[in-house]
Enzyme design. Structure first.
Site, short mmCIF file in Angstrom:
data_model
loop_
_atom_site.label_atom_id
_atom_site.label_comp_id
_atom_site.label_asym_id
_atom_site.label_seq_id
_atom_site.Cartn_x
_atom_site.Cartn_y
_atom_site.Cartn_z
N ARG A 1 45.91 12.26 -37.65
CA ARG A 1 45.89 11.76 -36.28
C ARG A 1 44.64 12.22 -35.54
NH1 ARG A 1 47.34 7.42 -33.67
NH2 ARG A 1 48.06 7.77 -31.55
N SER B 1 43.87 -4.22 -31.50
CA SER B 1 43.73 -3.50 -32.76
C SER B 1 44.64 -4.14 -33.82
CB SER B 1 44.08 -2.04 -32.52
OG SER B 1 43.56 -1.23 -33.53
N ASP C 1 33.19 0.07 -28.48
CA ASP C 1 34.17 0.17 -29.56
C ASP C 1 33.43 0.12 -30.90
OD1 ASP C 1 36.21 -0.06 -31.40
OD2 ASP C 1 37.26 -1.67 -30.34
N HIS D 1 37.29 2.39 -28.74
CA HIS D 1 38.41 1.54 -29.12
C HIS D 1 39.59 1.69 -28.16
CE1 HIS D 1 40.72 -0.99 -31.70
NE2 HIS D 1 41.57 -0.06 -32.05
N ASP D 2 39.73 2.86 -27.56
CA ASP D 2 40.80 3.08 -26.59
C ASP D 2 40.71 2.14 -25.39
OD1 ASP D 2 42.49 5.01 -27.59
OD2 ASP D 2 41.28 6.69 -26.86
#
Lengths: 357, 200
Positions: free
Chosen positions: A208, A139, A294, A327-328
Site C-alpha cells: 500500500r 482508474s 498523473d 493520480h489522486d
C-alpha cells in the site's frame, strides 16, 4: 444521505478463464431514486481499493455523489457495487469455496475486468434497469466504464472513463508486481492460507505504501511533506506512508490485492481487435478526463482512447485537467470535475429525454 | 433571437444562418462552445468542437458540448473522411501554422467548410500601413507585431485566388463591416469575410 450496503446473490457467473463461479455475492449501495421509466440509473465503478460505499459519510467519492453534486442524487439513481474479487461483501478469494467449505485463498479462479463488469451487468438487470444513463469511474473504475461501453453499447448512453487506460503499461504492471511481491514475501502470507491466523499485514502495508507513492506527484509530496520531520529520526512522509499502509490492513485482504491488481494488469481492451475497431458503431457518448500531473495513468493513455473514438467519429469530450495531485486528482479535484460531469450528464439526459422521477 | 444578439459576434450570426438544421457540425477552435451551443439549441445539430485552451474546453463541456482538448491542426488528422456536414473555422485561419493544410483537412472530413477571417485588405489596414509605415494596428488587428497570435495575413482576394487555384467551389461569400453586410469592393470594405465552400 443514508444508505447501507445490500447484497444480492446470483446463482452463477461464467468467468473468462472458463470457470463458473457459483454462487456469487454482489454487495452494492444505491443513492437517489430510480424514476418510473428506470432511465436515470448511473453506475459508478470504484477504483482498485474502493468498495460499494461511494457516497455519504466516508464514501470514497462522497464529494462527487449526493444532492446537488456532480452525480446529483436528486436527479439520478446512483449505483455502486464492490468488484468481483473484492473483500467488502462481493465474492472474492476470502469468500468460502462451497466445494471445500473453507476460504478460496489462492485457489480462487483468475478474474478479469470483464468478469467484474459481467457481474455488474447482472446487478443492473436485477435492479430492472434496461439501459444505464451512464457508467463512470476513475482508474480501475475507468477501465470498467470502457469495458461497459464496448461490451454493452446499447445499454450505456454515456461513459466517463477518468484517469484511466485501456491497458496497463510496463510501468503500471511493475508497480503492481512490487506490491504483490511484498505480500508474498511476508512469511505470514503462507501461500494465501492465512484466514484462520495472522494475515500478512507487513507485506500488505508495504504494498500500500508503494501504491500511495504512485498516486501522488513530486509536487504534491513536496507540498504535503517536504523534508519536514515528525520527530528527531522520522520524516513526515515516512510516518504518513506507514500510517496509510497499516490503516489499509484493517480493511483490505492481501489475496484480493493480488487478484485485483492481476486483473488490472492483464486487462487489454485491444485483445479482441484494434481500439478504433472496438468503437465502430458505438453511439455511447464519452467524457474522458485526465490530469496533468498523473504519472501513473498519464494523459497519453487517455489520448489513445480519445483518438480511437474520434477516428470512428464517436461523440467524445476530452479535457486534460490542470492538477498537482497526481493520480489522486480524480478523487480530489472536485470543483472542476463537478462542473464537467454536471454539464455532460445534463445534456446526455436531455438528449435522451430522461425524466426526473 | 439570432446568434448575433446573443453573443455580439457578427460572424457567428452569419455562420449560424449558413448551417442547415439537423446536421453534423465540427467547430475548430470553438472556444467556450458558444456557437455550438447555439447551433445545438436552435438548429438541433450534432455539435463537436476542438479547442486548445483547457479553461475554455471545461466551460464548453460544462455547457454540454462535446469538445476535444487539442491542437486543431493535428486534431484534423484523426477524423474519418466526410465525418461532418460542416467544418467551421472562425477567426482562426490566420493563426494556424499551415493554413492550406488545415483548409484541405477541413474539406476532407467535412462536406462543406466554413471559414471566417479578418480581411487584411480592409482600407483601414492599408491606410495604417501607408501612413505610419509600421505593422498595422487597428481595431480589426489590435495586437502589436510581437504579441500577435496572427501569423498569416490574408485578404478577401487572397482567399478567392487560393480557392480558384485549388478548384474549390465557393457556395456563399458574405462580407461584413461591423454587423452590416457589404457587397461593394469587399476586398476594400469588408472587415470580416465568411466563405462557405466545398471541394470541387
Amino acid at each position: 444521505m443514508i444508505s447501507s450496503t445490500a447484497t444480492v446473490t446470483f446463482d452463477s457467473l461464467d468467468l473468462d478463464c472458463g470457470v463458473t463461479l457459483a454462487p456469487v455475492d454482489c454487495a452494492y449501495e444505491t443513492y437517489g431514486t430510480l424514476n418510473s421509466e428506470k432511465s436515470n440509473g448511473i453506475l459508478v465503478a470504484h477504483a482498485f481499493s474502493g468498495d460499494a460505499h461511494a457516497a455519504g459519510d466516508g464514501g470514497w467519492w462522497g464529494n462527487m455523489i449526493g444532492p446537488g453534486k456532480g452525480f446529483d442524487t436528486d436527479q439520478y439513481f446512483v449505483i455502486c457495487a464492490n468488484v468481483l474479487g473484492g473483500c467488502r461483501g462481493t465474492t472474492g478469494p476470502g469468500s468460502i469455496n462451497p466445494a471445500t467449505n473453507g476460504p478460496w485463498g489462492m485457489t480462487f479462479p483468475v478474474i478479469t475486468i470483464s468478469d467484474m463488469v459481467r457481474l455488474q451487468k447482472k446487478l443492473i438487470d436485477h435492479l430492472g434497469i434496461a439501459r444505464l444513463l451512464a457508467v463512470a469511474g476513475g482508474s480501475m473504475g475507468g477501465m470498467q466504464a470502457l469495458e461497459w461501453a464496448v461490451s454493452y453499447p446499447d445499454q450505456v448512453l454515456a461513459a466517463l472513463p477518468i484517469a484511466t487506460t485501456h491497458r496497463h503499461s510496463a510501468q503500471q504492471i511493475a508497480f503492481n508486481e512490487v506490491g504483490r511481491q511484498a505480500i508474498m514475501a511476508d512469511p505470514d502470507w503462507q501461500g494465501g492460507n492465512y484466514y484462520d491466523r495472522r494475515p500478512p499485514a507487513r507485506g500488505l502495508a508495504v504494498a500500500r505504501m508503494v501504491g500511495h507513492i504512485t498516486y501522488m506527484s513530486d509536487e504534491s509530496m513536496r507540498e504535503k511533506f517536504g523534508r519536514r520531520l515528525r520527530n528527531s529520526d522520522e520524516f513526515e512522509v515516512e510516518s504518513y506512508l506507514r500510517y496509510r499502509g497499516y490503516k489499509f490492513v484493517d480493511r483490505f485482504d492481501a489475496n484480493s490485492y493480488i487478484y485485483i491488481t492481476r486483473a488490472m494488469d492483464i486487462y487489454d481492451l485491444t485483445q479482441h481487435g484494434s481500439l478504433p475497431s472496438l468503437f465502430e458503431n458505438i453511439d455511447t457518448r464519452f467524457l474522458v478526463i485526465s490530469f496533468t500531473s498523473d504519472w501513473l495513468y498519464p494523459s497519453y493513455q487517455s489520448l489513445e482512447i480519445v483518438s480511437a473514438l474520434r477516428s470512428r467519429n464517436c461523440d467524445v469530450a476530452y479535457v486534460n485537467l490542470q492538477s498537482a495531485y497526481g493520480h489522486d486528482a480524480f478523487l480530489v479535484e472536485v470543483k472542476e470535475q463537478t462542473e464537467l460531469v454536471t454539464g455532460f450528464l445534463k445534456s446526455t439526459a436531455r438528449e435522451a429525454s430522461v425524466g426526473r422521477k | 433571437m439570432g446568434v448575433s444578439e446573443i453573443y455580439g459576434r457578427s460572424d457567428y450570426a452569419i455562420i449560424g444562418s449558413l448551417v442547415e438544421p439537423g446536421t453534423r457540425v465540427l467547430d475548430l477552435g470553438c472556444g467556450e462552445g458558444l456557437l455550438l451551443s447555439w447551433l445545438k439549441e436552435n438548429k438541433r445539430v450534432n455539435a463537436r468542437g476542438v479547442e486548445l485552451v483547457g479553461a475554455s474546453v471545461q466551460k464548453a463541456i460544462a455547457c454540454g458540448v462535446s469538445v476535444y482538448q487539442g491542437n486543431l491542426e493535428s486534431a484534423l488528422e484523426d477524423y474519418p473522411d466526410r465525418a461532418f456536414d460542416y467544418v467551421i473555422l472562425s477567426q482562426t485561419l490566420q493563426e494556424t501554422r499551415h493554413p492550406l493544410k488545415v483548409l484541405e483537412g477541413m474539406l476532407r472530413i467535412g462536406k462543406h467548410a466554413v471559414v471566417a477571417f479578418p480581411n487584411f485588405g480592409h482600407w483601414s489596414m492599408r491606410m495604417a500601413h501607408l501612413f505610419t509605415g509600421r505593422a498595422p494596428k487597428t481595431p480589426l488587428f489590435p495586437h502589436d507585431w510581437y504579441d500577435s497570435p496572427n501569423i498569416h495575413f490574408l485578404t478577401v482576394d487572397d482567399f478567392e485566388a487560393l480557392a480558384h487555384k485549388q478548384h474549390w467551389r465557393i457556395e456563399r461569400r458574405i462580407f461584413l463591416s461591423g454587423s452590416r453586410q457589404v457587397t461593394m469592393l469587399p476586398n476594400l470594405t469588408a472587415e470580416v469575410a465568411v466563405f462557405l465552400f466545398t471541394a470541387s
